[in-house]
Scaffold this motif. Structure first.
Motif, PDB file in Angstrom:
ATOM      1  N   VAL A  53     -14.061  11.715   7.302  1.00  0.00           N
ATOM      2  CA  VAL A  53     -13.392  10.713   8.134  1.00  0.00           C
ATOM      3  C   VAL A  53     -13.127   9.449   7.316  1.00  0.00           C
ATOM      4  CG1 VAL A  53     -13.734   9.157  10.100  1.00  0.00           C
ATOM      5  CG2 VAL A  53     -14.239  11.589  10.341  1.00  0.00           C
ATOM      6  N   SER A  54     -14.128   8.999   6.571  1.00  0.00           N
ATOM      7  CA  SER A  54     -13.974   7.756   5.794  1.00  0.00           C
ATOM      8  C   SER A  54     -12.889   7.898   4.733  1.00  0.00           C
ATOM      9  CB  SER A  54     -15.302   7.381   5.139  1.00  0.00           C
ATOM     10  OG  SER A  54     -16.247   7.046   6.125  1.00  0.00           O
ATOM     11  N   SER A  55     -12.797   9.068   4.124  1.00  0.00           N
ATOM     12  CA  SER A  55     -11.720   9.284   3.144  1.00  0.00           C
ATOM     13  C   SER A  55     -10.357   9.173   3.817  1.00  0.00           C
ATOM     14  CB  SER A  55     -11.861  10.669   2.497  1.00  0.00           C
ATOM     15  OG  SER A  55     -12.970  10.697   1.638  1.00  0.00           O
ATOM     16  N   ALA A  56     -10.251   9.731   5.017  1.00  0.00           N
ATOM     17  CA  ALA A  56      -8.985   9.637   5.755  1.00  0.00           C
ATOM     18  C   ALA A  56      -8.678   8.190   6.116  1.00  0.00           C
ATOM     19  CB  ALA A  56      -9.046  10.509   7.013  1.00  0.00           C
ATOM     20  N   VAL A  57      -9.714   7.432   6.447  1.00  0.00           N
ATOM     21  CA  VAL A  57      -9.525   6.010   6.769  1.00  0.00           C
ATOM     22  C   VAL A  57      -8.990   5.267   5.545  1.00  0.00           C
ATOM     23  CG1 VAL A  57     -10.756   3.854   7.310  1.00  0.00           C
ATOM     24  CG2 VAL A  57     -11.253   5.927   8.615  1.00  0.00           C
ATOM     25  N   LEU A  58      -9.600   5.508   4.400  1.00  0.00           N
ATOM     26  CA  LEU A  58      -9.145   4.837   3.169  1.00  0.00           C
ATOM     27  C   LEU A  58      -7.693   5.203   2.866  1.00  0.00           C
ATOM     28  CD1 LEU A  58     -12.300   5.177   0.857  1.00  0.00           C
ATOM     29  CD2 LEU A  58     -11.554   3.183   2.152  1.00  0.00           C
ATOM     30  N   GLY A 102     -14.437  -6.321   5.253  1.00  0.00           N
ATOM     31  CA  GLY A 102     -13.822  -5.308   4.406  1.00  0.00           C
ATOM     32  C   GLY A 102     -12.713  -4.540   5.075  1.00  0.00           C
ATOM     33  N   PHE A 103     -12.048  -3.714   4.286  1.00  0.00           N
ATOM     34  CA  PHE A 103     -11.007  -2.794   4.748  1.00  0.00           C
ATOM     35  C   PHE A 103      -9.827  -3.500   5.417  1.00  0.00           C
ATOM     36  CE2 PHE A 103     -15.052  -0.461   4.785  1.00  0.00           C
ATOM     37  CZ  PHE A 103     -14.769   0.364   3.708  1.00  0.00           C
ATOM     38  N   GLY A 104      -9.459  -4.628   4.828  1.00  0.00           N
ATOM     39  CA  GLY A 104      -8.204  -5.273   5.225  1.00  0.00           C
ATOM     40  C   GLY A 104      -8.317  -6.352   6.269  1.00  0.00           C
ATOM     41  N   ARG A 105      -9.454  -6.551   6.855  1.00  0.00           N
ATOM     42  CA  ARG A 105      -9.605  -7.470   7.982  1.00  0.00           C
ATOM     43  C   ARG A 105      -9.106  -8.885   7.683  1.00  0.00           C
ATOM     44  NH1 ARG A 105      -9.558  -7.948  13.097  1.00  0.00           N
ATOM     45  NH2 ARG A 105     -10.463  -5.858  13.198  1.00  0.00           N
ATOM     46  N   THR A 106      -9.368  -9.374   6.474  1.00  0.00           N
ATOM     47  CA  THR A 106      -9.036 -10.779   6.187  1.00  0.00           C
ATOM     48  C   THR A 106      -7.677 -10.952   5.512  1.00  0.00           C
ATOM     49  OG1 THR A 106     -10.097 -10.791   4.013  1.00  0.00           O
ATOM     50  CG2 THR A 106     -11.505 -11.298   5.907  1.00  0.00           C
ATOM     51  N   GLY A 107      -6.913  -9.879   5.429  1.00  0.00           N
ATOM     52  CA  GLY A 107      -5.575  -9.994   4.821  1.00  0.00           C
ATOM     53  C   GLY A 107      -5.521  -9.480   3.394  1.00  0.00           C
ATOM     54  N   THR A 108      -6.666  -9.163   2.834  1.00  0.00           N
ATOM     55  CA  THR A 108      -6.731  -8.421   1.563  1.00  0.00           C
ATOM     56  C   THR A 108      -7.679  -7.256   1.835  1.00  0.00           C
ATOM     57  OG1 THR A 108      -8.492  -9.931   0.887  1.00  0.00           O
ATOM     58  CG2 THR A 108      -6.301 -10.358  -0.016  1.00  0.00           C
ATOM     59  N   TYR A 156      -5.414   6.120   4.969  1.00  0.00           N
ATOM     60  CA  TYR A 156      -4.542   5.493   5.966  1.00  0.00           C
ATOM     61  C   TYR A 156      -4.317   4.014   5.641  1.00  0.00           C
ATOM     62  CZ  TYR A 156      -2.522   4.184  10.432  1.00  0.00           C
ATOM     63  OH  TYR A 156      -1.659   3.718  11.396  1.00  0.00           O
ATOM     64  N   LEU A 157      -5.399   3.339   5.308  1.00  0.00           N
ATOM     65  CA  LEU A 157      -5.303   1.910   4.998  1.00  0.00           C
ATOM     66  C   LEU A 157      -4.381   1.671   3.807  1.00  0.00           C
ATOM     67  CD1 LEU A 157      -9.089   0.911   5.328  1.00  0.00           C
ATOM     68  CD2 LEU A 157      -7.249   0.251   6.900  1.00  0.00           C
ATOM     69  N   VAL A 158      -4.544   2.504   2.786  1.00  0.00           N
ATOM     70  CA  VAL A 158      -3.757   2.318   1.565  1.00  0.00           C
ATOM     71  C   VAL A 158      -2.292   2.698   1.805  1.00  0.00           C
ATOM     72  CG1 VAL A 158      -3.447   3.118  -0.815  1.00  0.00           C
ATOM     73  CG2 VAL A 158      -5.741   2.596   0.032  1.00  0.00           C
ATOM     74  N   GLU A 159      -2.071   3.851   2.436  1.00  0.00           N
ATOM     75  CA  GLU A 159      -0.697   4.299   2.664  1.00  0.00           C
ATOM     76  C   GLU A 159       0.090   3.299   3.509  1.00  0.00           C
ATOM     77  OE1 GLU A 159      -1.008   8.240   4.292  1.00  0.00           O
ATOM     78  OE2 GLU A 159      -1.941   8.962   2.429  1.00  0.00           O
ATOM     79  N   ASN A 160      -0.575   2.681   4.451  1.00  0.00           N
ATOM     80  CA  ASN A 160       0.109   1.752   5.350  1.00  0.00           C
ATOM     81  C   ASN A 160      -0.083   0.290   4.947  1.00  0.00           C
ATOM     82  OD1 ASN A 160       1.159   3.528   7.708  1.00  0.00           O
ATOM     83  ND2 ASN A 160      -0.915   4.272   7.293  1.00  0.00           N
ATOM     84  N   ARG A 161      -0.773   0.079   3.848  1.00  0.00           N
ATOM     85  CA  ARG A 161      -1.066  -1.285   3.377  1.00  0.00           C
ATOM     86  C   ARG A 161      -1.416  -2.180   4.563  1.00  0.00           C
ATOM     87  NH1 ARG A 161      -0.068  -1.543  -1.881  1.00  0.00           N
ATOM     88  NH2 ARG A 161       0.017  -3.812  -1.985  1.00  0.00           N
ATOM     89  N   VAL A 162      -2.394  -1.754   5.301  1.00  0.00           N
ATOM     90  CA  VAL A 162      -2.725  -2.384   6.582  1.00  0.00           C
ATOM     91  C   VAL A 162      -3.142  -3.843   6.396  1.00  0.00           C
ATOM     92  CG1 VAL A 162      -4.276  -2.218   8.570  1.00  0.00           C
ATOM     93  CG2 VAL A 162      -3.287  -0.165   7.614  1.00  0.00           C
TER      94      VAL A 162
END
Lengths: 414, 472
Positions: free
Chosen positions: B310-315, B242-248, B317-323
């Protein structure tokens, strides 16, 4: 002022509506029925505030977690610095943080409970304990006592007495349940197939039920004679809660494995631990990484826990808990005598106290009325006719008076 | 004093830390990690690297605590969020609502596909796995669960019962009856077992500890169909994927399939504060079951106020930077580079596989896992082989890595493989003898042999002049 209050009320209503949607409406209803229909927002010392700015005396402490009060300054200061020194770390690696905390725990523990495996939830630590006992003894059988509550993970749930457990089908096998305090049952059940005997020496959620002083010693003797390991879960009774560092000191019986809860960081970081004797560590020496937990032994959490342990040693809150606890037991017992129709009995030690009321509905109403009267309490999870009183261990005499007065007022109101 | 952590350590201090860890936690773990040169003491965590407290050398973190650092290590946005949150929050009271909890749960479901609209807050991946299996069992009223060979979901009782490697289970029997282990990607095996007694099929879309096995599209769509036909709950473990690891954002997006229940943890913590969650579809029988049993799975350490902030900030960050887009682009380059290494080393490398930045190299021999970890460490690459498949080296660098960093990493991996080939000159002929191969593959033999090599090496190096400066 009025505008702010109504704005906050709207915020609360919005949040509760969202919570019903994203969690469940029955959960929200349950919370509201207990009078916990507020948003927790801000807390310090022995107080917690709701979103409308009302201050409540925290006698819930998230289930005896905030032993050093809410937001201990020393822990927070260290925590803030630690964020920039370390992070979770790669969990399989030994680290200085883990090693130093392990040593610190060994120093802190009474007896020879010198070894540790870090966990995050109570249940996971209990599961680790059952696995260690099985692995070390090469025996399958786990014996526990009735009325216990150890968590929601696989092994812990299998040992727990709670309604609805049967919904989860067949759980961990080779588990036997015996009556708590029954020496004869222990003698006839503990044998050479027994890996572990598991119990909370104080069943906090079950009207702080304890056994006779001799019971623990007899069970320990049976464990020693059969080679079984004795596991105590002191998630709620540990870290000074009952007037000593750990309740087992009052029994004169040291377990082979001890489960300690989130009070290890005084509620600043999700960490629990399984603490055990050097004899048992042999199992982890020959089976490295056989039990893993990604967030267990979190390097940042280790620094937070070390500071919390320093604070425990500095403040020795068990002394205050013993003194104020004795006083409160006396006062509550007198109150019970005067209110025999509502209060069945008072139980507990130190600042882990339980008021058993005449009915479950009365307990629920008491919980709600207490909140309206400025007191945050919760209902016992196992015995749902009980109200648990478990404030910060650092409460003052004035706080204790206020708690007692609030209980008296609440009792009159229900 | 007790809370002091050294910025750097000399060997004497390192030995003392090892002594403490061995004395209070496990000597076996110290020796096991030392044998593969994985006994590095992390400092100065930044992006996709950290430095060793003893040598000062910088390492690429190719393990990321099994995929916990998707926002990068030492991410100042997340660190500052946690620091600021400490002014107002602690874990919060379990069972009492707060805006932190509600906001996080809403944010999480807003990023989940389809009708994955409901949340149970948890503390860890294993805790969430237990919650997911309990939800499936409770909602269907059925007991049995189909799980995968080599699967890894955690070590507590439910997740251990679902584990696909006997080593982790056999010392702790008897576990929970009714867990059926089938081969990954074998749809027929699931079809044969599917029936009115099966509550759930649980799988990782990409097996992490199992050795980076990627589920095929036919398999996942086939599972969805079988589950629909039999009223079985399809559960995805997206703890690592989850959270972008596999490219989605979620691995499930590669397949266009929505599970009934999904659970997650690891990177949701930002590498700073534990958290986890079960997310489930807003459909029957799941919703009805939870409405009737709102406390079917409680987690005092899960869904804490600080954790949710913290988890909200992580989400965010991931979305804003499209990690995840970075993971896809950088992962493509990385996989191409590893494929080139495979082409050049077909005598010892069997395969390269993975999705995004969850990539594994499978060697032809199990004993190469520890040997390659050692060779990589000497090139400044910290990589761990799979727990359930030691012949597979996992590469899961933080997904914020740049293309330049991946090119540098590939250069180091190539150098490590080159070094490993010297060892292979005597080892490959020996490994063809079954008995010798069995000995070489034995982890206890590896621990003794590699620790001996390290002892001799450290003894000899003790006589040489100390290295000046720090390799970057």
């Amino acid at each position: 002022m009025k505008k702010t209050a109504s704005k906050n009320a709207v915020r609360r209503e919005d949040a509760f509506r969202d919570a019903a949607k994203v969690f469940s409406s029955s959960y929200v209803n349950m919370v509201q029925a207990k009078g916990h229909d507020f948003l927790e927002q801000g807390y310090t010392g022995s107080l917690v505030s709701d979103s409308e700015g009302n201050r409540l005396l925290d006698c819930y402490t998230s289930g005896a977690v905030f032993n050093l009060g809410r937001k201990n300054t020393a822990i927070i200061e260290r925590f803030k610095r630690a964020i920039y020194e370390t992070d979770q770390g790669n969990f399989v690696m030994p680290s200085q943080e883990k090693a130093l905390l392990a040593r610190r725990i060994a120093e802190f523990m009474p007896g020879n409970l010198d070894c540790v495996l870090f966990g995050v939830t109570r249940g996971e630590s209990m599961d680790a304990a059952c696995k260690l006992a099985r692995g070390f003894t090469a025996r399958p059988e786990l014996i526990t006592v009735d009325g216990g509550r150890y968590g929601e993970s696989g092994f812990a749930l299998s040992l727990t007495e709670r309604p609805g457990k049967e919904q989860f089908g067949k759980l961990i096998q080779a588990v036997k349940v015996i009556p708590f305090g029954d020496v004869e049952a222990a003698r006839s059940t503990i044998g050479n197939r027994t890996a572990a005997v598991v119990m909370e020496p104080v069943q906090a959620e079950n009207h702080c039920r304890t056994a006779d002083a001799g019971y623990y010693a007899r069970v320990k003797a049976l464990c020693e004679s059969t080679g079984a390991k004795l596991v105590f879960d002191e998630t709620q009774s540990g870290f000074g809660r009952t007037g000593t560092r750990f309740f087992f000191e009052q029994t004169g019986v040291q377990p082979d494995i001890l489960i300690v809860g989130e009070a290890i960081t005084s509620g600043m970081f999700p960490m629990t631990a399984m603490v055990f004797t050097p004899e048992l560590k042999h199992f982890f020496d020959i089976h490295p990484l056989i039990h893993l937990c990604t967030f267990g032994g979190h390097d940042l959490g280790c620094l937070v826990a070390m500071t919390a342990l320093d604070e425990y040693d500095r403040l020795e809150p068990w002394k205050n808990a013993a003194r104020i606890g004795d006083r409160m037991v006396g006062e509550l017992s007198a109150l019970a005598e005067k209110n025999g129709s509502k209060i069945v009995s008072i139980a507990g030690k130190g600042l882990l106290l339980s008021i058993k009321l005449a009915a479950e509905d009365l307990a629920r109403r008491f919980c709600a009325a207490a909140r309206a009267g400025g007191l945050l309490v919760n209902i016992g999870e196992t015995d749902r006719t009980t109200i648990l009183i478990r404030p910060s261990l650092l409460i003052s005499d004035e706080d204790a008076t206020e708690i007692f007065n609030a209980i008296t007022r609440t009792l009159e109101a229900v | 004093m007790a809370e002091r952590v050294s910025v750097t350590m000399d060997k004497q201090e390192r030995d003392y830390v090892q002594h403490l860890f061995g004395k209070h936690v496990s000597w076996g773990q110290v020796r096991y990690l030392r044998c593969a040169h994985l006994d590095v003491y992390e400092r100065a965590r930044k992006g996709c690297t950290f430095s060793d407290a003893v040598s000062g050398e910088r390492f690429y973190d190719c393990f990321s605590s099994a995929g916990c650092f998707n926002v990068g290590r030492g991410n100042s946005v997340i660190m500052d969020t946690l620091r600021d949150a400490l002014d107002g929050y602690d874990m919060g009271s379990y069972g009492i609502l707060s805006e932190a909890k509600v906001n996080f749960a809403r944010k999480l479901v807003s990023l989940c596909p389809g009708d994955l609209n409901k949340v149970v807050l948890c503390a860890t991946g294993a805790d969430a796995c237990a919650g997911a299996i309990k939800l499936a069992k409770g909602a269907t009223g059925r007991n049995d669960v189909i799980t995968m060979n080599k699967a890894y979901h955690g070590h507590e009782g439910f997740s251990l019962s679902a584990n696909g490697k006997d080593y982790y289970k056999e010392l702790f029997l008897p576990l929970m009856p009714g867990f059926h282990v089938v081969d990954f990607n074998d749809l027929e095996a699931v079809r044969r077992l599917a029936g009115p007694n099966i509550a759930a099929v649980v799988l990782e879309p990409v097996q992490g500890e199992g050795g980076i096995h990627v589920a095929t599209k036919e398999y996942i769509t086939g599972l969805r169909k079988i589950c629909d036909e039999h009223g079985i709950m399809l559960i995805f473990d997206e703890v690592q994927t989850g959270f972008g690891r596999t490219g989605t954002l979620w691995a499930m997006e590669h397949y266009g399939v929505i599970p009934d229940i999904m659970f997650t943890a690891k990177s949701i913590s930002g590498g700073l504060y534990p958290n986890g969650a079960v997310v489930y579809r807003e459909v029957e029988p799941l919703v009805g079951y939870v409405e009737a049993n709102p406390q079917f799975h409680t987690s005092h350490s899960g869904g804490t106020d600080l954790g949710c902030i913290v988890s909200s900030a992580v989400l965010d960050y991931l979305v804003e930077n499209r990690v995840w887009e970075n993971a896809a682009a950088v992962g493509k380059r990385f996989k191409e580079g590893l494929n080139e290494i495979w082409e050049a080393n077909r005598d010892c490398v069997k395969e390269v596989r993975g999705l995004g930045l969850m990539i594994g190299i499978e060697y032809k021999y199990e004993f190469l896992g520890a040997l390659m970890a050692d060779c990589l460490a000497r090139q400044g690459v910290w990589a761990a082989y799979s727990g359930n498949a030691p012949q597979v080296m996992r590469f899961q660098i933080p997904i914020t890595a740049s293309l330049d960093e991946v090119d540098d990493l590939l250069r180091r991996i190539r150098a490590a493989v080159k070094a490993m080939r010297w060892y292979l000159i005597p080892l490959l002929p020996l490994a063809r003898v079954p008995l010798i191969r069995m000995i070489l593959d034995n982890i206890h033999v590896q621990i003794i042999a590699f620790n001996l090599v390290r002892d001799v090496e450290e003894f000899v190096l003790g006589f040489l002049p100390k290295k000046q400066g720090v390799r970057s």
